[in-house]
Enzyme design. Structure first.
Site, PDB file in Angstrom:
ATOM      1  CG  ASP A  23      -4.793  11.875  -5.640  1.00 57.09           C
ATOM      2  OD1 ASP A  23      -4.093  11.114  -4.765  1.00 57.09           O
ATOM      3  OD2 ASP A  23      -5.733  12.473  -5.151  1.00 57.09           O
ATOM      4  CB  CYS A  29       1.296  28.195 -22.535  1.00 54.98           C
ATOM      5  SG  CYS A  29       1.444  28.724 -20.946  1.00 54.98           S
ATOM      6  CG  ASP A  86      -9.792   7.695  -2.305  1.00 54.59           C
ATOM      7  OD1 ASP A  86      -9.815   6.509  -1.797  1.00 54.59           O
ATOM      8  OD2 ASP A  86      -9.451   8.763  -1.751  1.00 54.59           O
ATOM      9  CG  HIS A  90      -0.143  26.689 -17.186  1.00 53.28           C
ATOM     10  ND1 HIS A  90       0.972  26.461 -18.188  1.00 53.28           N
ATOM     11  CD2 HIS A  90       0.469  26.949 -16.026  1.00 53.28           C
ATOM     12  CE1 HIS A  90       1.987  26.507 -17.578  1.00 53.28           C
ATOM     13  NE2 HIS A  90       1.994  26.817 -16.251  1.00 53.28           N
ATOM     14  CB  CYS A 107       3.950  25.764 -21.050  1.00 56.35           C
ATOM     15  SG  CYS A 107       2.454  24.889 -20.892  1.00 56.35           S
ATOM     16  CB  CYS A 159      -0.845  23.875 -21.841  1.00 51.33           C
ATOM     17  SG  CYS A 159      -1.309  25.424 -21.217  1.00 51.33           S
TER      18      CYS A 159
END
Lengths: 372, 372
Positions: B263, B306, B90, B332, B301, B303
């Site tokens: 974002d 998890c 940015d 997560h 999930c 991830c």
């Protein structure tokens, strides 16, 4: 079952193998500390990448929060914290002393108020065995009375004698066959007390022994003298755990005296203060000279942090307040101390420990001066 | 070179592929934010495990600390932060507005004092292009003037017109061929301004376009209306990046309107406040009901968090002040938003986006209520 295999001597330094329910531990070994069931800033996967085979947790802290019932309900401490290798739990005697508002210590045990919420509790030698059996650690420590530095000999004797009586009671209270209980030798800085204590504890035939009550404020030569005395008196074929050590220099010196196992928050606490331990001495990452240095923390290190990140990036993360900084240096510092103990082991096995020790300490001391 | 391949429409929702110097990005896509060249609490390896293919960094922050020279000396932003996939920077217009002590904005650019040390600086459309070329990001944003919420139409028009003039200058200043420059559409909540701005910017033929100046305090129906208007006016075959969004609900709604890229610091900021985003709504890990819950944060999930850790353990880590807690929930939450955008993409490709959207929003809203 054999608990400890002594593989080699080099002078008084030893290499061995400690057999636990969650794997064999090659000694000398450095054990990182996860007081509250988490090694600060580091994940279990990262500890494995650091070649950690055993870590510490603290029974006092876990008893108060989240409580043994929560950990039992989760399937024990290993599952709770997602760590499948060995765990040693400290009994918490030292923490009751240093953290809790202790109202009374008598032959029954410690009567104290929680440092978290002031609630009242008692730790007895038997309850602390049961607590650690509930947690399911691989190595449990007996409840001991740790006399503070600077105490009179008569007081140190009383604390050592109580520690011995408590050790006898703890031994009788053990139920789990898959947990090794270690006794703790006290005796402050008094050689006769230390000798008496070690002999008496040796007679109780514990699977292993810890040397406690040192590195708590007494002068370093006294600490080393006491470690030497304890190592003379403790059984040769049992593991020896020197509690609360420590720095690279103290670990190397204590290995030379015959200690096998070490634990300390030093590597993770240093990391949170931007201090990296390297083979060439300590680096303060807040020092401006690292701001554009594209080298890793330690050019001879292969840890996760050194494999990917520069001093410049880590220094930036400290200045920017990014928690990744403390994490990367914690990983590196743990890998460094684990690797130091492992390197000592190789030198002992090869019969070259004395030369190795001199060289490592000289390198470390020489380069440390440069970063001041 | 084709910058963007539009693969499918489902209503106004789109699936596409954005081609960058560091890999292709499938859209819709959620991009986590590493303002200071680090995604808070999460490592690059963990971002890869979250299936992140592009992240944000902020040119304003990196210009002030560690400085573009340090990053150039380290071999560019990718090497500096050990991230080999795509990076969008940015420009920093928004941060100059919100963080710096802004002394003046005129047609030259922003004249401001650093929020870190008060030092004085100027950002011009040209200098901000050069800055991002030095950093070496894959996507660079032009300098824009972001009008605050609640502004009069005349002021919003002046800011939009300046943004357009600056975009023309930025376009001419571009030197690097391996960096995509995106223009930013302003116009506050005024439909005619938004239409004019988007048409004018479209005429400048940028590789991609961002929708800026929304989600800064205006009512949500107005934000959505403006996204819809911009998506009508912006070229169909260019990527559309909706800046600063956001929550699961806003991402799903904005995908429906035709935005491709999103974002926000939302997933990592939530995580530091013990809030987990799950398919069944938000969980507050400080709520007592999770203290003994051995389930993962989200049972659907896969991830890193998890796969290994229970709600009980993560809740304990929050209470114990262990930074591992924020890290596990950050991982997560990022995996959740990245997965949400990816799931939307699959629904669009399959032509079932409308049904998917209703189902996901209903699940999310229904279960959120339970944790209050």
């Amino acid at each position: 079952m054999t608990v400890f295999t002594l593989e080699a001597h080099d002078g008084t330094a030893r290499a061995g193998k400690l057999h636990t329910a969650h794997g064999d531990i090659e000694t000398p070994v450095f054990m990182p500390v996860g007081t509250q069931a988490a090694v600060k800033a580091v994940s279990p996967d990262e500890l494995i990448a650091c070649d950690v085979h055993i870590l510490l947790a603290n029974a006092y802290h876990l008893y108060l929060r989240p409580g043994a019932q929560t950990i039992e309900a989760a399937g024990g401490l290993h599952r709770f914290m997602a760590w499948e290798r060995a765990i040693l739990t400290d009994s918490g005697g030292f923490q009751v002393f240093s953290l809790a508002r202790l109202s009374r210590v008598d032959d029954d045990g410690y009567h104290f108020a929680s440092h978290l919420d002031g609630s009242r509790h008692t730790f007895s030698p038997e309850s602390v065995v049961a607590l650690q059996e509930a947690l399911g650690s691989d190595i449990a420590m007996v409840l001991d009375e740790c006399a503070p530095a600077g105490i009179e000999e008569s007081q140190a004797r009383a604390a050592a004698e109580r520690t011995l009586r408590w050790a006898e009671r703890a031994r009788r209270a053990v139920r789990r066959q898959d947990q090794l209980t270690f006794a703790i030798a006290q005796g402050s800085v008094f050689e006769p007390l230390r000798r008496l204590q070690c002999r008496a504890l040796a007679g109780l035939d514990f699977p292993g022994y810890a040397i406690g009550g040192l590195w708590i404020g007494e002068p370093r030569p006294q600490s080393n003298a006491m470690v030497a005395v304890c190592c003379e008196e403790l059984p040769q074929h049992k593991p020896r755990y020197l509690m609360g050590v420590g720095t690279p220099e103290d670990i190397v010196d204590s290995i030379a005296l015959g200690a096998d196992m070490f634990d300390s928050v030093y590597p993770t606490r240093c990391a949170r203060h931007a201090l990296a331990l390297t083979s060439r001495g300590r680096l303060n990452l807040r020092n401006a000279l690292h701001a554009r240095d594209v080298r890793p923390l330690d050019e001879s290190c292969g840890c996760l942090a050194c494999a990917r990140f520069s001093r410049a990036y880590i220094a930036h993360c400290f200045r920017a307040g990014e928690m990744l900084a403390a994490r990367l240096v914690s990983i590196h510092n743990i890998a460094f101390l684990v690797g130091l103990a492992r390197s000592a082991r190789q030198a002992i096995l090869a019969g070259g420990f004395t030369v190795w020790r001199e060289r490592r300490l000289a390198e470390f001391a020489d380069a440390s001066a440069k970063d001041k």
